[in-house]
Design a protein around this motif. Sequence first.
Motif, PDB file in Angstrom:
ATOM      1  N   LEU A  36      15.658   7.202  -3.356  1.00 64.71           N
ATOM      2  CA  LEU A  36      16.784   6.815  -2.508  1.00 64.71           C
ATOM      3  C   LEU A  36      16.373   5.709  -1.545  1.00 64.71           C
ATOM      4  N   GLY A  37      16.993   4.541  -1.705  1.00 66.20           N
ATOM      5  CA  GLY A  37      16.749   3.445  -0.772  1.00 66.20           C
ATOM      6  C   GLY A  37      17.837   3.321   0.260  1.00 66.20           C
ATOM      7  N   ALA A  38      18.924   4.089   0.088  1.00 65.78           N
ATOM      8  CA  ALA A  38      20.086   4.095   0.990  1.00 65.78           C
ATOM      9  C   ALA A  38      20.877   2.800   0.920  1.00 65.78           C
ATOM     10  N   GLY A  39      20.710   2.043  -0.163  1.00 63.59           N
ATOM     11  CA  GLY A  39      21.539   0.879  -0.412  1.00 63.59           C
ATOM     12  C   GLY A  39      22.733   1.249  -1.281  1.00 63.59           C
ATOM     13  N   ALA A  64      11.585   6.480   1.208  1.00 59.37           N
ATOM     14  CA  ALA A  64      10.326   5.997   1.766  1.00 59.37           C
ATOM     15  C   ALA A  64      10.633   5.123   2.978  1.00 59.37           C
ATOM     16  N   ASP A  65      10.227   5.587   4.136  1.00 56.63           N
ATOM     17  CA  ASP A  65      10.503   4.904   5.396  1.00 56.63           C
ATOM     18  C   ASP A  65       9.322   3.993   5.742  1.00 56.63           C
ATOM     19  N   THR A  66       9.577   2.687   5.798  1.00 55.25           N
ATOM     20  CA  THR A  66       8.525   1.732   6.134  1.00 55.25           C
ATOM     21  C   THR A  66       8.286   1.658   7.646  1.00 55.25           C
ATOM     22  N   GLY A  67       9.162   2.301   8.418  1.00 51.27           N
ATOM     23  CA  GLY A  67       9.055   2.220   9.865  1.00 51.27           C
ATOM     24  C   GLY A  67       9.788   1.033  10.455  1.00 51.27           C
ATOM     25  N   HIS A  91      14.065  14.118   1.166  1.00 55.13           N
ATOM     26  CA  HIS A  91      12.765  14.111   1.826  1.00 55.13           C
ATOM     27  C   HIS A  91      12.463  12.695   2.311  1.00 55.13           C
ATOM     28  N   ILE A  92      11.992  12.561   3.535  1.00 56.92           N
ATOM     29  CA  ILE A  92      11.580  11.265   4.078  1.00 56.92           C
ATOM     30  C   ILE A  92      10.060  11.217   4.119  1.00 56.92           C
ATOM     31  N   VAL A  93       9.504  10.195   3.486  1.00 57.33           N
ATOM     32  CA  VAL A  93       8.052  10.041   3.451  1.00 57.33           C
ATOM     33  C   VAL A  93       7.687   8.691   4.071  1.00 57.33           C
ATOM     34  N   SER A  94       6.451   8.559   4.487  1.00 57.18           N
ATOM     35  CA  SER A  94       6.025   7.311   5.117  1.00 57.18           C
ATOM     36  C   SER A  94       4.527   7.104   4.931  1.00 57.18           C
ATOM     37  N   ALA A  95       4.158   5.831   4.771  1.00 49.99           N
ATOM     38  CA  ALA A  95       2.745   5.456   4.716  1.00 49.99           C
ATOM     39  C   ALA A  95       2.354   4.684   5.967  1.00 49.99           C
ATOM     40  N   GLY A  96       3.211   4.729   6.981  1.00 50.83           N
ATOM     41  CA  GLY A  96       2.919   4.029   8.220  1.00 50.83           C
ATOM     42  C   GLY A  96       4.056   3.122   8.647  1.00 50.83           C
ATOM     43  N   ASP A  97       3.839   2.414   9.730  1.00 45.30           N
ATOM     44  CA  ASP A  97       4.823   1.512  10.321  1.00 45.30           C
ATOM     45  C   ASP A  97       4.441   0.083   9.965  1.00 45.30           C
ATOM     46  N   ILE A  98       5.190  -0.536   9.065  1.00 48.55           N
ATOM     47  CA  ILE A  98       4.814  -1.858   8.580  1.00 48.55           C
ATOM     48  C   ILE A  98       4.869  -2.904   9.685  1.00 48.55           C
ATOM     49  N   ARG A  99       5.786  -2.754  10.637  1.00 43.23           N
ATOM     50  CA  ARG A  99       5.866  -3.710  11.740  1.00 43.23           C
ATOM     51  C   ARG A  99       4.608  -3.636  12.601  1.00 43.23           C
ATOM     52  N   ALA A 100       4.220  -2.424  12.973  1.00 45.74           N
ATOM     53  CA  ALA A 100       3.013  -2.257  13.780  1.00 45.74           C
ATOM     54  C   ALA A 100       1.784  -2.745  13.025  1.00 45.74           C
ATOM     55  N   ASP A 101       1.757  -2.486  11.724  1.00 43.99           N
ATOM     56  CA  ASP A 101       0.616  -2.926  10.916  1.00 43.99           C
ATOM     57  C   ASP A 101       0.539  -4.447  10.842  1.00 43.99           C
ATOM     58  N   TYR A 139       3.905   0.906   0.812  1.00 50.57           N
ATOM     59  CA  TYR A 139       4.847   1.569   1.721  1.00 50.57           C
ATOM     60  C   TYR A 139       5.991   2.287   1.006  1.00 50.57           C
ATOM     61  N   LYS A 140       6.154   2.034  -0.290  1.00 45.75           N
ATOM     62  CA  LYS A 140       7.240   2.667  -1.041  1.00 45.75           C
ATOM     63  C   LYS A 140       6.720   3.527  -2.197  1.00 45.75           C
ATOM     64  N   ILE A 141       6.086   2.871  -3.165  1.00 50.53           N
ATOM     65  CA  ILE A 141       5.712   3.569  -4.401  1.00 50.53           C
ATOM     66  C   ILE A 141       4.686   4.661  -4.162  1.00 50.53           C
ATOM     67  N   VAL A 142       3.624   4.343  -3.428  1.00 49.86           N
ATOM     68  CA  VAL A 142       2.544   5.316  -3.224  1.00 49.86           C
ATOM     69  C   VAL A 142       3.019   6.561  -2.464  1.00 49.86           C
ATOM     70  N   PRO A 143       3.714   6.426  -1.323  1.00 52.08           N
ATOM     71  CA  PRO A 143       4.148   7.655  -0.629  1.00 52.08           C
ATOM     72  C   PRO A 143       5.157   8.471  -1.427  1.00 52.08           C
ATOM     73  N   ILE A 144       6.022   7.802  -2.193  1.00 50.75           N
ATOM     74  CA  ILE A 144       6.961   8.548  -3.037  1.00 50.75           C
ATOM     75  C   ILE A 144       6.196   9.302  -4.117  1.00 50.75           C
ATOM     76  N   ARG A 145       5.250   8.635  -4.743  1.00 46.48           N
ATOM     77  CA  ARG A 145       4.446   9.281  -5.788  1.00 46.48           C
ATOM     78  C   ARG A 145       3.701  10.477  -5.221  1.00 46.48           C
ATOM     79  N   ARG A 146       3.126  10.319  -4.035  1.00 43.63           N
ATOM     80  CA  ARG A 146       2.379  11.419  -3.420  1.00 43.63           C
ATOM     81  C   ARG A 146       3.288  12.628  -3.178  1.00 43.63           C
TER      82      ARG A 146
END
Length: 299
Positions: A36-39, A64-67, A91-101, A139-146
Motif C-alpha cells: 500500500l502506497g496510499a496513492g 512503508a513510511d519513509t518519514g 501495518h506501517i513499517v519504516s527503515a528510518g527518516d529519509i529527510r533526516a538521513d 526505504y520501501k522494499i527492504v522494510p516491507i520484505r522484512r
Amino acid sequence: MALTTTAARTGYDPAGLITLGQNPSRDRVRLRVLSLGAGVQSTTLALMAAHGEVGPMPDCAIFADTGWEPRAVREHLAWLMSPNVLPFPVHIVSAGDIRADLLRAGGGERWASIPAFTRTVKRGRIEVGMIRRQCTKDYKIVPIRRKVRELVGLTRRRSPDHPVVEQWIGISLDELIRMKPSFEAWQVNRWPLIEQRMSRHDCLRWLERHDYPIPPKSACVGCPFHSDMRWREIRDRDPEAWAEAVEVDQAIRTGLRGIRGEVYLHRSAVPLDQADLSTPADRGQLDLWGNECEGMCGV
C-alpha cells in the motif's frame, strides 16, 4: 501461443491472467499481502478488495513510511486505517527518516542515494547528470520484505523453495512496463488491477462512483522526480513541506560521499528556491513521475 514481451520478461501473462512459471497452488499460499502506497492505484485495489471485487481477501496491507511523506498522504492513510474502511489491518513499517538521513549525508555520513541531479563543469562545459536511485530499495522494499517474512514466520528461518506469500502490487494497465516478478522463491507477485483491465483513469472513476476521496500524490516531499507542477503545489499549498525540501536541497549541495560536483533536487540543477516552476505543459517538458509511488517507488 507465444508470450507477449511483457509476459516473457515478467513471467506474467495479462491476457491469460495467470502467473507463468510461478503460480502456486492456492493451498500453499499462507499470506496475501497488499503493498500500500496510499496513492490512486493501491488505494483503489485495497477498497476493491474490501468490496469483494478482487479476491481472495488479503490478510493485510503494508505501508512503508519513509518519514517524509506529504501531510495529505499521512491524512489519507489515517482515513484508510480508520474503522469500517478496510476489513484487514494495515501495518506501517519504516527503515528510518529519509529527510533526516539526507541532512546527515550532507555532512559526509553514509546514505542511500536518491535520484538527485548533479552539476559538474568539464572543460568549461556544464554537465547535468543523475544519481542512481537506492532509496526505493532501502526505504520501501527492504522494510516491507522484512515485515512480510515476520508475518509468515520466516524470521531467522530458512526460506522455502516454493511461494508461500502472494504480494499484491497496485500497478494498472497503463503501467505494464513496471511489472516485475518476485526475485524470492518464497513469494509471488500479483497485479489485480491488470487482471481487471483497469487503467489509472479507471481507478479514478471507480473511486468517484463509490464516493471515495481521491488520494493525493504518493511520493516523498523531496522526491527529485517531481514535476514542476508538483513542486509548485508544494510551494504554494504546503509552506512547511516546501521549507523542508529547500533545506534538504541546500544540505546535499556538497559533501555527499562518492559524488562529484554539486547536487540538487530540481532537474535543472539549480537551487530549488530559485528554480523556474512554470508548468511542464508550458514548456513541453516530460513529467518523470507520472504515477504514484504505490509503496515501491515505481518498482
